[in-house]
Scaffold this motif. Structure first.
Motif, PDB file in Angstrom:
ATOM      1  N   THR A  41       0.847  -1.184   0.000  1.00  0.00           N
ATOM      2  CA  THR A  41       0.000   0.000   0.000  1.00  0.00           C
ATOM      3  C   THR A  41       0.886   1.238   0.000  1.00  0.00           C
ATOM      4  O   THR A  41       1.821   1.332   0.797  1.00  0.00           O
ATOM      5  CB  THR A  41      -0.894   0.021   1.263  1.00  0.00           C
ATOM      6  N   CYS A  42       0.593   2.152  -0.903  1.00  0.00           N
ATOM      7  CA  CYS A  42       1.384   3.373  -0.937  1.00  0.00           C
ATOM      8  C   CYS A  42       0.490   4.563  -1.238  1.00  0.00           C
ATOM      9  O   CYS A  42      -0.630   4.417  -1.731  1.00  0.00           O
ATOM     10  CB  CYS A  42       2.535   3.278  -1.933  1.00  0.00           C
ATOM     11  N   ILE A  43       1.013   5.731  -0.887  1.00  0.00           N
ATOM     12  CA  ILE A  43       0.327   6.982  -1.179  1.00  0.00           C
ATOM     13  C   ILE A  43       1.288   7.875  -1.952  1.00  0.00           C
ATOM     14  O   ILE A  43       2.505   7.739  -1.829  1.00  0.00           O
ATOM     15  CB  ILE A  43      -0.160   7.681   0.112  1.00  0.00           C
ATOM     16  N   ALA A  44       0.748   8.764  -2.732  1.00  0.00           N
ATOM     17  CA  ALA A  44       1.556   9.728  -3.479  1.00  0.00           C
ATOM     18  C   ALA A  44       1.564  11.043  -2.715  1.00  0.00           C
ATOM     19  O   ALA A  44       0.506  11.578  -2.375  1.00  0.00           O
ATOM     20  CB  ALA A  44       0.983   9.922  -4.875  1.00  0.00           C
ATOM     21  N   LEU A  45       2.766  11.519  -2.407  1.00  0.00           N
ATOM     22  CA  LEU A  45       2.916  12.762  -1.645  1.00  0.00           C
ATOM     23  C   LEU A  45       3.817  13.733  -2.389  1.00  0.00           C
ATOM     24  O   LEU A  45       4.730  13.317  -3.100  1.00  0.00           O
ATOM     25  CB  LEU A  45       3.564  12.478  -0.282  1.00  0.00           C
ATOM     26  N   PRO A  46       3.606  15.026  -2.171  1.00  0.00           N
ATOM     27  CA  PRO A  46       4.537  16.013  -2.708  1.00  0.00           C
ATOM     28  C   PRO A  46       5.925  15.786  -2.099  1.00  0.00           C
ATOM     29  O   PRO A  46       6.056  15.236  -0.993  1.00  0.00           O
ATOM     30  CB  PRO A  46       3.957  17.355  -2.254  1.00  0.00           C
ATOM     31  N   ALA A  47       6.948  16.217  -2.786  1.00  0.00           N
ATOM     32  CA  ALA A  47       8.335  15.975  -2.370  1.00  0.00           C
ATOM     33  C   ALA A  47       8.602  16.411  -0.933  1.00  0.00           C
ATOM     34  O   ALA A  47       9.213  15.663  -0.159  1.00  0.00           O
ATOM     35  CB  ALA A  47       9.290  16.681  -3.321  1.00  0.00           C
ATOM     36  N   ASP A  48       8.159  17.593  -0.542  1.00  0.00           N
ATOM     37  CA  ASP A  48       8.408  18.078   0.822  1.00  0.00           C
ATOM     38  C   ASP A  48       7.755  17.175   1.860  1.00  0.00           C
ATOM     39  O   ASP A  48       8.356  16.875   2.889  1.00  0.00           O
ATOM     40  CB  ASP A  48       7.902  19.511   0.994  1.00  0.00           C
ATOM     41  N   SER A  49       6.552  16.745   1.613  1.00  0.00           N
ATOM     42  CA  SER A  49       5.848  15.865   2.547  1.00  0.00           C
ATOM     43  C   SER A  49       6.522  14.501   2.630  1.00  0.00           C
ATOM     44  O   SER A  49       6.657  13.928   3.712  1.00  0.00           O
ATOM     45  CB  SER A  49       4.387  15.694   2.138  1.00  0.00           C
ATOM     46  N   ALA A  50       6.950  13.976   1.497  1.00  0.00           N
ATOM     47  CA  ALA A  50       7.633  12.684   1.471  1.00  0.00           C
ATOM     48  C   ALA A  50       8.936  12.760   2.237  1.00  0.00           C
ATOM     49  O   ALA A  50       9.289  11.851   2.998  1.00  0.00           O
ATOM     50  CB  ALA A  50       7.877  12.243   0.033  1.00  0.00           C
ATOM     51  N   ARG A  51       9.670  13.847   2.070  1.00  0.00           N
ATOM     52  CA  ARG A  51      10.937  14.046   2.777  1.00  0.00           C
ATOM     53  C   ARG A  51      10.703  14.137   4.287  1.00  0.00           C
ATOM     54  O   ARG A  51      11.416  13.543   5.079  1.00  0.00           O
ATOM     55  CB  ARG A  51      11.621  15.315   2.255  1.00  0.00           C
ATOM     56  N   SER A  52       9.685  14.878   4.680  1.00  0.00           N
ATOM     57  CA  SER A  52       9.348  15.011   6.106  1.00  0.00           C
ATOM     58  C   SER A  52       8.968  13.666   6.705  1.00  0.00           C
ATOM     59  O   SER A  52       9.375  13.337   7.822  1.00  0.00           O
ATOM     60  CB  SER A  52       8.189  15.990   6.298  1.00  0.00           C
TER      61      SER A  52
END
Length: 79
Positions: A41-52
């Protein structure tokens, strides 16, 4: 605005694969590793959110596009 999105596995892909490895008690096959990735299971996040999210987790996840190579690298580093 057209921001890049990154796939973030929940739970992290590294956790799923290492757990399967430990359960099996031996090295997984490429097919097993890719099957775990494909069914995760995965979600797509903006780069800043993924990094956080990665920083909060405290460890790097496997890159889904290079999951087999990263799994083999992990095994080499832990043996």
């Amino acid at each position: 605005m057209n921001e890049d999105l990154y796939l973030c596995f929940i739970p992290p892909l590294v956790q799923l694969i290492i757990s399967a490895h430990n359960k099996k008690g031996s090295q997984l096959t490429r097919e097993e590793v890719e099957s775990i990735r494909d069914s995760g299971t995965c979600i797509a996040l903006p780069a800043d959110s993924a990094r956080s999210m990665a920083e909060e987790r405290g460890y790097k996840d496997f890159n889904p596009e290079r999951v087999w190579d990263e799994y083999l690298h992990y095994l080499n580093e832990t043996t």
